[in-house]
Every structure is written in C-alpha cells, then in structure tokens.
Write a protein that holds these residues in place. Sequence first.
Motif, short mmCIF file in Angstrom:
data_model
loop_
_atom_site.label_atom_id
_atom_site.label_comp_id
_atom_site.label_asym_id
_atom_site.label_seq_id
_atom_site.Cartn_x
_atom_site.Cartn_y
_atom_site.Cartn_z
N THR A 1 -90.80 61.73 -95.61
CA THR A 1 -90.35 61.88 -94.24
C THR A 1 -91.36 61.24 -93.30
O THR A 1 -92.56 61.45 -93.45
N VAL A 2 -90.86 60.52 -92.33
CA VAL A 2 -91.71 59.79 -91.40
C VAL A 2 -92.17 60.70 -90.26
O VAL A 2 -91.41 61.51 -89.75
N ARG A 3 -93.41 60.56 -89.88
CA ARG A 3 -93.95 61.30 -88.73
C ARG A 3 -93.34 60.70 -87.46
O ARG A 3 -93.31 59.50 -87.28
N GLU A 4 -92.85 61.58 -86.60
CA GLU A 4 -92.27 61.16 -85.33
C GLU A 4 -93.14 61.69 -84.20
O GLU A 4 -93.94 62.59 -84.40
N GLU A 5 -92.95 61.14 -83.01
CA GLU A 5 -93.71 61.58 -81.83
C GLU A 5 -92.78 61.66 -80.64
O GLU A 5 -91.84 60.88 -80.52
N LYS A 6 -93.08 62.59 -79.76
CA LYS A 6 -92.38 62.70 -78.48
C LYS A 6 -93.44 62.84 -77.38
O LYS A 6 -94.44 63.53 -77.57
N ILE A 7 -93.19 62.23 -76.25
CA ILE A 7 -94.04 62.41 -75.08
C ILE A 7 -93.49 63.61 -74.32
O ILE A 7 -92.30 63.64 -73.96
N LEU A 8 -94.33 64.58 -74.10
CA LEU A 8 -93.94 65.82 -73.44
C LEU A 8 -94.05 65.68 -71.92
O LEU A 8 -94.73 64.78 -71.43
N PRO A 9 -93.40 66.57 -71.16
CA PRO A 9 -93.50 66.50 -69.71
C PRO A 9 -94.94 66.55 -69.19
O PRO A 9 -95.23 65.99 -68.14
N SER A 10 -95.84 67.18 -69.93
CA SER A 10 -97.25 67.25 -69.52
C SER A 10 -97.98 65.92 -69.66
O SER A 10 -99.09 65.76 -69.20
N GLY A 11 -97.34 64.96 -70.35
CA GLY A 11 -97.98 63.67 -70.62
C GLY A 11 -98.61 63.61 -71.99
O GLY A 11 -99.01 62.55 -72.45
N GLU A 12 -98.73 64.76 -72.66
CA GLU A 12 -99.27 64.79 -74.03
C GLU A 12 -98.22 64.22 -74.99
O GLU A 12 -97.02 64.29 -74.73
N THR A 13 -98.67 63.68 -76.09
CA THR A 13 -97.79 63.25 -77.17
C THR A 13 -97.91 64.26 -78.29
O THR A 13 -99.03 64.64 -78.67
N MET A 14 -96.78 64.74 -78.82
CA MET A 14 -96.79 65.69 -79.93
C MET A 14 -96.10 65.05 -81.12
O MET A 14 -94.99 64.51 -81.01
N SER A 15 -96.77 65.09 -82.28
CA SER A 15 -96.19 64.52 -83.49
C SER A 15 -95.64 65.64 -84.37
O SER A 15 -96.08 66.79 -84.30
N TYR A 16 -94.66 65.26 -85.20
CA TYR A 16 -93.98 66.24 -86.05
C TYR A 16 -93.23 65.51 -87.16
O TYR A 16 -93.05 64.29 -87.10
N ARG A 17 -92.80 66.26 -88.15
CA ARG A 17 -91.94 65.74 -89.20
C ARG A 17 -90.78 66.71 -89.36
O ARG A 17 -90.93 67.92 -89.18
N GLU A 18 -89.63 66.18 -89.74
CA GLU A 18 -88.47 67.02 -90.00
C GLU A 18 -88.07 66.87 -91.47
O GLU A 18 -88.01 65.76 -91.98
N TYR A 19 -87.81 67.99 -92.10
CA TYR A 19 -87.37 68.02 -93.49
C TYR A 19 -86.02 68.73 -93.56
O TYR A 19 -85.76 69.66 -92.79
N ASN A 20 -85.17 68.32 -94.47
CA ASN A 20 -83.85 68.94 -94.68
C ASN A 20 -83.05 68.95 -93.38
O ASN A 20 -82.35 69.92 -93.08
N LYS A 21 -83.16 67.89 -92.63
CA LYS A 21 -82.46 67.80 -91.34
C LYS A 21 -80.97 68.02 -91.53
O LYS A 21 -80.37 67.54 -92.47
N GLY A 22 -80.39 68.79 -90.62
CA GLY A 22 -78.96 69.06 -90.69
C GLY A 22 -78.61 70.39 -91.34
O GLY A 22 -77.48 70.82 -91.30
N GLN A 23 -79.60 71.04 -91.94
CA GLN A 23 -79.34 72.35 -92.56
C GLN A 23 -79.19 73.41 -91.47
O GLN A 23 -79.73 73.27 -90.38
N PRO A 24 -78.47 74.51 -91.78
CA PRO A 24 -78.11 75.47 -90.73
C PRO A 24 -79.25 76.32 -90.16
O PRO A 24 -79.20 76.70 -88.99
#
Length: 120
Positions: A1-24
């Motif tokens: 799984t690829v590490r993703e990043e989002k820029i938050l409203p505070s201006g910080e960047t937060m990285s994360y990974r998602e596994y088993n995407k789409g599960q309930p």
Amino acid sequence: TVREEKILPSGETMSYREYNKGQPHKLVFLPGFGGDDTMTSVLAVLPQFQDHHIISVNPIGWYGSTMNTPLYSHEENADEVMELLKLIGVDQAMAMGYSTGGGIAFYLAQKYPNVITTAF
C-alpha cells in the motif's frame, strides 16, 4: 500500500496508508513514537481484520507528516487526525493506538464521540 498525504487546514501535511479499502468497518490506527503507518500491514492480513478498512495515520511529526509548529500535544494531534478523517471522508470509525498513539486515540474518542465509536 502506498503512503498518501493530505494538507490539513492548519497547513501541516499528514501522511497515512489505507488497507482493505472499501470494507465496512473503519479502524484508525495510531502508532507510538518511533512507529509508523507500515506497522498495520500485518493487521490487514489477519482474518479478524479482513472486514476492516484500516487507516494507519502518522501523527504530526512522524514519517512524512510535517511539524511546522513545535510541541503538539496528544489533544492537538487528535484534532489534526480528525481533520484528516474529514478530508478522506471518514464519518465513523474505531480508533486504536499504543503509547503516544493510544493517547491520541483516547482524545479522539473523548472529543469526537459522534465519529470515534470506540478507542483501544
């Protein structure tokens, strides 16, 4: 799984990974100091978690997440994690963490009980 990043409203960047995407069932995983988002890869393959969409978050200052403002508390990190969850469309989840990540998970549950249903 690829590490993703989002820029938050505070201006910080937060990285994360998602596994088993789409599960309930959604599970937000928060590692302790020195850990990172790859630690959850083992959870994703266990039979107990096959029906869980796991979002493994690197808190502010961890592996790919910036820390432009020094000294984030567990509570401030929880607020930033909640901003990430909003950005990626998570409206309800469980939170799991250990060490520092456990503190962040409990603040998430305390401050956002309509989103975080359980913390452990």
